[in-house]
Scaffold this active site. Structure first.
Site, PDB file in Angstrom:
ATOM      1  N   HIS A 149      -7.324  -4.519  10.027  1.00 41.22           N
ATOM      2  CA  HIS A 149      -7.013  -4.337   8.597  1.00 41.22           C
ATOM      3  C   HIS A 149      -5.735  -5.081   8.213  1.00 41.22           C
ATOM      4  O   HIS A 149      -4.845  -5.279   9.041  1.00 41.22           O
ATOM      5  CB  HIS A 149      -6.918  -2.844   8.218  1.00 41.22           C
ATOM      6  CG  HIS A 149      -5.763  -2.092   8.772  1.00 41.22           C
ATOM      7  ND1 HIS A 149      -5.901  -0.957   9.530  1.00 41.22           N
ATOM      8  CD2 HIS A 149      -4.415  -2.284   8.668  1.00 41.22           C
ATOM      9  CE1 HIS A 149      -4.703  -0.486   9.863  1.00 41.22           C
ATOM     10  NE2 HIS A 149      -3.785  -1.285   9.362  1.00 41.22           N
TER      11      HIS A 149
ATOM     12  N   ASP B 287      -7.527  -2.544  14.236  1.00 41.82           N
ATOM     13  CA  ASP B 287      -8.926  -2.746  13.828  1.00 41.82           C
ATOM     14  C   ASP B 287      -9.079  -3.924  12.862  1.00 41.82           C
ATOM     15  O   ASP B 287     -10.127  -4.110  12.257  1.00 41.82           O
ATOM     16  CB  ASP B 287      -9.502  -1.469  13.198  1.00 41.82           C
ATOM     17  CG  ASP B 287      -8.806  -1.066  11.901  1.00 41.82           C
ATOM     18  OD1 ASP B 287      -7.858  -1.764  11.453  1.00 41.82           O
ATOM     19  OD2 ASP B 287      -9.210  -0.045  11.309  1.00 41.82           O
TER      20      ASP B 287
ATOM     21  N   GLU C  68      -9.690  -1.547   5.282  1.00 40.11           N
ATOM     22  CA  GLU C  68     -10.315  -1.235   6.562  1.00 40.11           C
ATOM     23  C   GLU C  68     -11.636  -1.995   6.730  1.00 40.11           C
ATOM     24  O   GLU C  68     -12.211  -2.486   5.744  1.00 40.11           O
ATOM     25  CB  GLU C  68     -10.576   0.279   6.633  1.00 40.11           C
ATOM     26  CG  GLU C  68      -9.301   1.130   6.630  1.00 40.11           C
ATOM     27  CD  GLU C  68      -8.594   1.155   7.991  1.00 40.11           C
ATOM     28  OE1 GLU C  68      -8.713   0.182   8.770  1.00 40.11           O
ATOM     29  OE2 GLU C  68      -7.918   2.164   8.276  1.00 40.11           O
TER      30      GLU C  68
ATOM     31  N   ASP D  83       0.832  -1.203   0.000  1.00 40.13           N
ATOM     32  CA  ASP D  83       0.000   0.000   0.000  1.00 40.13           C
ATOM     33  C   ASP D  83       0.868   1.256   0.000  1.00 40.13           C
ATOM     34  O   ASP D  83       2.091   1.173   0.124  1.00 40.13           O
ATOM     35  CB  ASP D  83      -0.965   0.000   1.200  1.00 40.13           C
ATOM     36  CG  ASP D  83      -0.309  -0.484   2.494  1.00 40.13           C
ATOM     37  OD1 ASP D  83       0.939  -0.433   2.587  1.00 40.13           O
ATOM     38  OD2 ASP D  83      -1.025  -0.920   3.397  1.00 40.13           O
TER      39      ASP D  83
HETATM   40  C1  F6R Z   1       1.515  -1.537   6.106  1.00 40.27           C
HETATM   41  C2  F6R Z   1       0.176  -2.075   6.176  1.00 40.27           C
HETATM   42  C3  F6R Z   1      -0.592  -2.117   7.444  1.00 40.27           C
HETATM   43  C4  F6R Z   1       0.256  -2.388   8.679  1.00 40.27           C
HETATM   44  C5  F6R Z   1      -0.604  -2.319   9.930  1.00 40.27           C
HETATM   45  C6  F6R Z   1       0.197  -2.577  11.189  1.00 40.27           C
HETATM   46  O1  F6R Z   1       2.015  -1.652   4.790  1.00 40.27           O
HETATM   47  O2  F6R Z   1      -0.304  -2.472   5.184  1.00 40.27           O
HETATM   48  O3  F6R Z   1      -1.583  -3.114   7.336  1.00 40.27           O
HETATM   49  O4  F6R Z   1       0.859  -3.655   8.561  1.00 40.27           O
HETATM   50  O5  F6R Z   1      -1.210  -1.067  10.008  1.00 40.27           O
HETATM   51  O6  F6R Z   1       1.123  -1.552  11.354  1.00 40.27           O
HETATM   52  P1  F6R Z   1       2.252  -1.643  12.481  1.00 40.27           P
HETATM   53  O7  F6R Z   1       3.110  -2.798  12.127  1.00 40.27           O
HETATM   54  O8  F6R Z   1       2.981  -0.334  12.403  1.00 40.27           O
HETATM   55  O9  F6R Z   1       1.528  -1.846  13.770  1.00 40.27           O
END
Ligand code: F6R
Length: 243
Positions: A138, A136, A143, A67
């Site tokens: 995702h 959450d 989301e 992403d």
């Molecule tokens: C990042 C992504 C997100 C993160 C998620 C957890 O490329 O796609 O899904 O993996 O938000 O983020 P952290 O590891 O910072 O808690």
């Protein structure tokens, strides 16, 4: 889906790196899906160390990011393209330009989504996709409430995600973009293997839903239950709400 609870973020990084090392031995020109955020950082350190030690090589690897934020200028330190260049691509022997991301600077973002999905399809999608998980539920930036069969698309970040990610923007939630381009859930599910990393109490509810909940758009990661080669690596804190 296989769940493995390991003692520390370091042990998780080693286990995830073992998966990637095995893949690259078998297929040096593998297609690797990369995640950003804090969860995979110990893994990228471990891959860097193994590459320096000659245990693995990224020379023939093609990478695809999960992403990208919309609205951050080129070179912004929190752009995911910058993050991946800094934390992985430039530290290993991966060719410049071999790690691709969606073009969130495009004037036509819908076309950028289509192009990115097409690039991944042309590469045969990922052999292995590294994932983190949001508090959450995702994965990528899919989301809660989004379709389980989505492809690369323009998405809105939920308030919870913006609050979670404010720590990367000096604590200022207003500085966190509201939009992103993300691989869809169906895009992620195309990968031959999924390796999800989660550490800390903040991920405990999402992990409980992922492992023990019903497949539901409310907890997008639950779609992984339908994948036949998904590995979930968690520490005891992230596993603390499993029954
Ligand atoms: C990042 C992504 C997100 C993160 C998620 C957890 O490329 O796609 O899904 O993996 O938000 O983020 P952290 O590891 O910072 O808690």
């Amino acid at each position: 889906m296989q769940l493995v609870i390991l003692d520390s973020a370091q042990a998780i990084a080693q286990r995830a790196a073992d998966e990637i090392e095995a893949l690259l031995k078998d297929k040096p020109a593998a297609v690797l899906g990369t995640a950003t955020g804090s969860s995979p950082l110990p893994l990228y350190d471990e891959l860097t160390a193994r590459c320096a030690a000659g245990r693995l090589s990224f020379a023939e690897v093609t990478g695809f990011m999960l992403d990208e934020y919309v609205g951050l200028p080129a070179g912004h330190p929190e752009r995911y393209a910058t993050f991946m260049e800094t934390n992985l691509r430039s530290r290993v022997d991966m060719r410049p330009g071999a790690l691709h991301g969606p073009d969130a600077l495009s004037e036509d973002l819908e076309a950028a989504c289509r192009d990115y999905e097409a690039q991944m399809a042309a590469a045969g999608y990922c052999d292995l996709q590294i994932l983190g998980i949001g508090s959450d539920g995702h994965i990528g930036f899919n989301e809660p409430g989004g379709a389980l069969d989505s492809r690369t698309h323009l998405g809105e970040l939920h308030e919870q995600t913006r609050r979670d990610n404010a720590r990367f923007f000096g604590g200022d939630v207003e500085a966190v973009p509201t939009q992103c381009i993300t691989q869809g859930l169906a895009t992620i599910m195309e990968a031959r293997k999924l390796v999800l990393i989660a550490t800390g109490e903040g991920k405990a509810e999402a992990i409980a839903q992922l492992v023990e909940g019903e497949v539901s758009t409310q907890w997008p990661a639950t779609v992984m239950q339908r994948h036949d080669d998904a590995l979930v690596l968690v520490d005891p804190a992230a596993a603390s709400r499993l029954t």
